[in-house]
Scaffold this active site. Structure first.
Site, short mmCIF file in Angstrom:
data_model
loop_
_atom_site.label_atom_id
_atom_site.label_comp_id
_atom_site.label_asym_id
_atom_site.label_seq_id
_atom_site.Cartn_x
_atom_site.Cartn_y
_atom_site.Cartn_z
N SER A 105 0.97 -1.31 0.07
CA SER A 105 -0.06 -0.05 -0.03
C SER A 105 1.01 1.28 0.09
O SER A 105 1.62 1.46 -0.96
CB SER A 105 -0.86 0.14 1.10
N ASP A 128 -10.51 -3.78 -4.01
CA ASP A 128 -9.47 -2.85 -3.77
C ASP A 128 -9.57 -1.43 -4.43
O ASP A 128 -9.25 -1.55 -5.78
CB ASP A 128 -8.04 -3.21 -3.80
N HIS A 140 -8.07 -5.06 -0.08
CA HIS A 140 -6.93 -4.42 0.22
C HIS A 140 -6.75 -4.92 1.67
O HIS A 140 -7.64 -4.76 2.71
CB HIS A 140 -7.30 -2.86 0.39
#
Length: 315
Positions: A163, A258, A288
């Site tokens: 991320s 996501d 995610h």
């Protein structure tokens, strides 16, 4: 695009909903950090046995950057030196720390049979952009400079993260290309944030609003960036760079549910078009953040094994 969660992912999402999980944008950064830290006890799998795990102090111009170094039981070595992965944790540049990603780093060290160094870069809003970038670049350079004493082969140094950490890893790889130092052997980008425009279709699809939502991403962005124009800086949005040619081989992972899915996929495609060797993996039925949830989601463990195999296969 239509997204159907894997059965275990659907159960985890349902459990989070029934638990009354607060949205991060309703919390202060301090509250969000503590909430994220506590969640790891529920989601992280049992860690593999390693040879050693130790704190590491990285000296940079802005002061000491805390880090943690992981050495697996089985370590690939050449002339006494091992490959390494410099890891940057996720958390929207606001939350996350060495502890939230401790088990992930242990698993990557074990699966990749390499030394992992996790970097605790400065977080927003106390330290806004580009503080995290500066720390990530400085830490990687320091590790390369001190490679022999760390037991690391400077020619087999990789960067990676999930991320926000994937964003930082991508930026470090670009910065190394621009300055021609240090040598980066590979980059591992786990559902990376690559463009603060946030205009890709996956940002607008209701099926992707699972745990990480478009609203939460804006909350992270507003804490991290100083002004709107920061989004145009490639150090914040690496996808804004005109060319990605000359970057190191990349492993890019995305999840179907996501908001960051499309920008991660597009970044992998652009790397490939620029002549970079790319291994692209997508987990269409996951959301995610799944990569840290190996206790609940076996696909996280599948991803760690696949990543480890890719790291082992690097020259």
């Amino acid at each position: 695009m239509p997204v159907t969660l894997d059965p275990d992912a659907a159960l985890v999402f349902k459990a989070f909903q029934e638990a009354g999980r607060p949205a991060y944008e309703t919390l202060t950064p301090a509250e969000a950090r503590e909430y994220y830290r506590q969640a790891r006890f529920v989601t992280n799998p049992e860690p593999p046995l390693l040879k050693s795990v130790a704190p590491l102090a990285i000296h940079a111009a802005k002061g000491i950057i805390p880090a943690r170094i992981y050495t697996p039981m089985t370590l690939r070595q050449s002339n006494g030196l091992a490959p390494s992965l410099v890891f940057f944790h996720g958390g929207g540049w606001v939350i996350g720390d060495l502890d939230t990603h401790d088990v992930v780093c242990r698993k990557l060290a074990d699966e990749g049979q390499l030394i992992v160094i996790s970097v605790d870069y400065r977080r927003a809003p106390e330290y806004k952009f580009p503080a995290a970038v500066d720390d990530a670049i400085a830490a990687t350079a320091w590790i390369a400079d001190h490679a022999p004493e760390l037991g690391i082969d400077a020619g087999r140094l990789c960067v990676g993260g999930d991320s926000a950490g994937g964003n930082l890893a991508a930026v470090v790889a670009i910065a190394a290309r621009e300055s021609k130092s240090p040598s980066i052997a590979g980059q591992v980008l786990v559902y990376p944030a690559t463009d603060f425009a946030m205009t890709h279709p996956s940002h607008r699809e209701p099926e992707t609003s699972i745990l990480l939502t478009h609203t939460v991403i804006r909350w992270f962005r507003d804490h991290y960036l100083n002004v709107a124009a920061d989004a145009d800086d490639w150090r914040a949005s690496p996808a804004r760079l005109e060319t990605l040619a000359g970057l190191p081989p990349a492993y890019v992972l995305t999840a179907g549910a996501d908001p960051l899915r499309d920008e991660g996929e597009e970044y992998a495609r652009r790397l490939d078009q620029a002549g970079v060797a790319v291994t692209y993996r997508t987990f269409p039925g996951q959301f995610h953040g799944f990569f840290t949830m190996g206790k609940l989601l076996d696909q996280a463990n599948v991803a760690a094994r696949d990543m480890g195999a890719w790291l082992q296969a690097l020259k």
